[in-house]
Design a protein around this motif. Structure first.
Motif, short mmCIF file in Angstrom:
data_model
loop_
_atom_site.label_atom_id
_atom_site.label_comp_id
_atom_site.label_asym_id
_atom_site.label_seq_id
_atom_site.Cartn_x
_atom_site.Cartn_y
_atom_site.Cartn_z
N THR A 74 11.12 -27.82 -75.38
CA THR A 74 9.86 -27.32 -74.83
C THR A 74 8.72 -28.33 -74.90
O THR A 74 8.03 -28.56 -73.91
CB THR A 74 9.45 -26.03 -75.56
OG1 THR A 74 10.55 -25.12 -75.52
CG2 THR A 74 8.25 -25.39 -74.92
N THR A 75 8.51 -28.95 -76.06
CA THR A 75 7.40 -29.89 -76.21
C THR A 75 7.56 -31.08 -75.27
O THR A 75 6.61 -31.48 -74.60
CB THR A 75 7.31 -30.38 -77.67
OG1 THR A 75 7.21 -29.24 -78.51
CG2 THR A 75 6.11 -31.27 -77.88
N LYS A 76 8.76 -31.62 -75.22
CA LYS A 76 9.00 -32.77 -74.33
C LYS A 76 8.86 -32.35 -72.86
O LYS A 76 8.43 -33.15 -72.04
CB LYS A 76 10.39 -33.36 -74.57
CG LYS A 76 10.44 -34.31 -75.74
CD LYS A 76 11.77 -35.02 -75.76
CE LYS A 76 11.81 -36.03 -76.89
NZ LYS A 76 13.10 -36.73 -76.94
N MET A 77 9.24 -31.12 -72.55
CA MET A 77 9.11 -30.65 -71.16
C MET A 77 7.65 -30.60 -70.75
O MET A 77 7.28 -31.03 -69.66
CB MET A 77 9.77 -29.28 -70.99
CG MET A 77 9.73 -28.78 -69.56
SD MET A 77 10.60 -29.89 -68.44
CE MET A 77 10.14 -29.25 -66.87
N ILE A 78 6.82 -30.10 -71.64
CA ILE A 78 5.40 -30.01 -71.32
C ILE A 78 4.81 -31.40 -71.13
O ILE A 78 4.11 -31.67 -70.14
CB ILE A 78 4.65 -29.21 -72.41
CG1 ILE A 78 5.09 -27.74 -72.36
CG2 ILE A 78 3.14 -29.32 -72.24
CD1 ILE A 78 4.65 -26.91 -73.54
N SER A 79 5.09 -32.32 -72.06
CA SER A 79 4.52 -33.66 -71.94
C SER A 79 5.12 -34.43 -70.76
O SER A 79 4.46 -35.27 -70.17
CB SER A 79 4.70 -34.45 -73.25
OG SER A 79 6.07 -34.64 -73.55
N SER A 80 6.36 -34.12 -70.38
CA SER A 80 6.97 -34.76 -69.21
C SER A 80 6.35 -34.24 -67.91
O SER A 80 6.39 -34.92 -66.89
CB SER A 80 8.48 -34.52 -69.19
OG SER A 80 9.10 -35.14 -70.29
N SER A 81 5.80 -33.04 -67.96
CA SER A 81 5.20 -32.43 -66.76
C SER A 81 3.82 -32.99 -66.44
O SER A 81 3.41 -33.01 -65.27
CB SER A 81 5.09 -30.92 -66.96
OG SER A 81 6.34 -30.36 -67.16
N VAL A 82 3.11 -33.45 -67.46
CA VAL A 82 1.70 -33.84 -67.29
C VAL A 82 1.49 -34.87 -66.18
O VAL A 82 0.66 -34.66 -65.29
CB VAL A 82 1.08 -34.27 -68.63
CG1 VAL A 82 -0.29 -34.90 -68.44
CG2 VAL A 82 0.99 -33.08 -69.57
N LEU A 85 2.17 -33.28 -62.76
CA LEU A 85 1.17 -32.24 -62.47
C LEU A 85 -0.15 -32.87 -62.05
O LEU A 85 -0.76 -32.46 -61.06
CB LEU A 85 0.97 -31.34 -63.69
CG LEU A 85 0.00 -30.18 -63.52
CD1 LEU A 85 0.48 -29.24 -62.42
CD2 LEU A 85 -0.16 -29.43 -64.83
N THR A 115 8.06 -30.41 -60.42
CA THR A 115 9.08 -29.98 -61.39
C THR A 115 10.27 -30.93 -61.35
O THR A 115 10.82 -31.29 -62.40
CB THR A 115 9.52 -28.53 -61.09
OG1 THR A 115 8.37 -27.69 -61.12
CG2 THR A 115 10.55 -28.05 -62.10
N ALA A 118 9.23 -33.96 -63.24
CA ALA A 118 9.12 -33.68 -64.68
C ALA A 118 10.50 -33.56 -65.33
O ALA A 118 10.73 -34.11 -66.41
CB ALA A 118 8.33 -32.40 -64.90
#
Length: 190
Positions: A74-82, A85, A115, A118
């Motif tokens: 989850t954490t890596k997914m959020i930072s990979s999305s930035v 996005l 997506t 990301a």
């Protein structure tokens, strides 16, 4: 008009001859890319249908890449999305006022390609390998190609954009195909 549709046919043939057990989902993604290419040959009449075909392509690419990933990230997914996005927001800001009835389709498409980017970055961060780097670089180039299309169609049309659209698209699709070939020849985490 003649050679663009042949690009995906060539990549399908390359992929099918290079791997022992082809993935139907990847061949399907290339088919929808082919369909999108054909539908977008006519400037305007089938744009929405071409967009839909490429939307399916990106969804299939996301599904393929998601199969390579661990479940608890989850954490890596959020930072990979930035970064994706922020890039999406920037392009969308440029073209927003000219979208009209295409607002919703372009918004959905933009979210899906962000997506795709990301999840490609996340995949590379999880398993740093040549195939995953090619997959990430292919995703980035595909996003750039689509962004050039959006800017050219909805913000400011330039003749030279067509060159960059095709260059980034061809290299992107080749790199994604090459990554999929390499992934079929080496262990899944490589």
């Amino acid at each position: 008009m003649f050679f663009k549709p042949l690009l995906m046919v060539s990549l399908v043939l390359l992929y099918l001859t290079a791997v022992d057990k082809p993935k139907l989902i990847f061949v399907s993604a290339l088919f929808f890319s082919f369909l999108g290419d054909v539908l977008l040959l006519n400037k305007g009449d089938f744009f929405l249908y071409g967009l839909a075909a490429f939307l399916i392509t990106h969804i299939l690419y996301i599904k393929i890449i998601a199969q390579f990933l661990e479940k608890e990230i989850t954490t890596k997914m959020i930072s990979s999305s930035v970064p994706f996005l922020l890039f999406f927001i920037g392009v969308f800001y440029l073209i927003y006022s000219n979208l009209g009835s295409m607002l919703f389709p372009v918004l959905i498409y933009g979210i899906v390609i962000a997506t795709f980017g990301a999840i490609s970055l996340l995949n590379y961060r999880e398993f740093q390998s040549k195939p995953n780097f090619y997959l990430l670089f292919g995703a980035i180039l595909f996003i750039l190609s689509d962004s050039f299309i959006a800017i050219n169609k909805f913000y400011h049309e330039e003749v030279y954009f067509h060159f960059f659209i095709m260059l980034t698209y061809i290299i992107a699709q080749f790199l994604i195909c090459y990554a999929m070939v390499l992934k079929r020849k080496v262990p899944i985490t490589s």
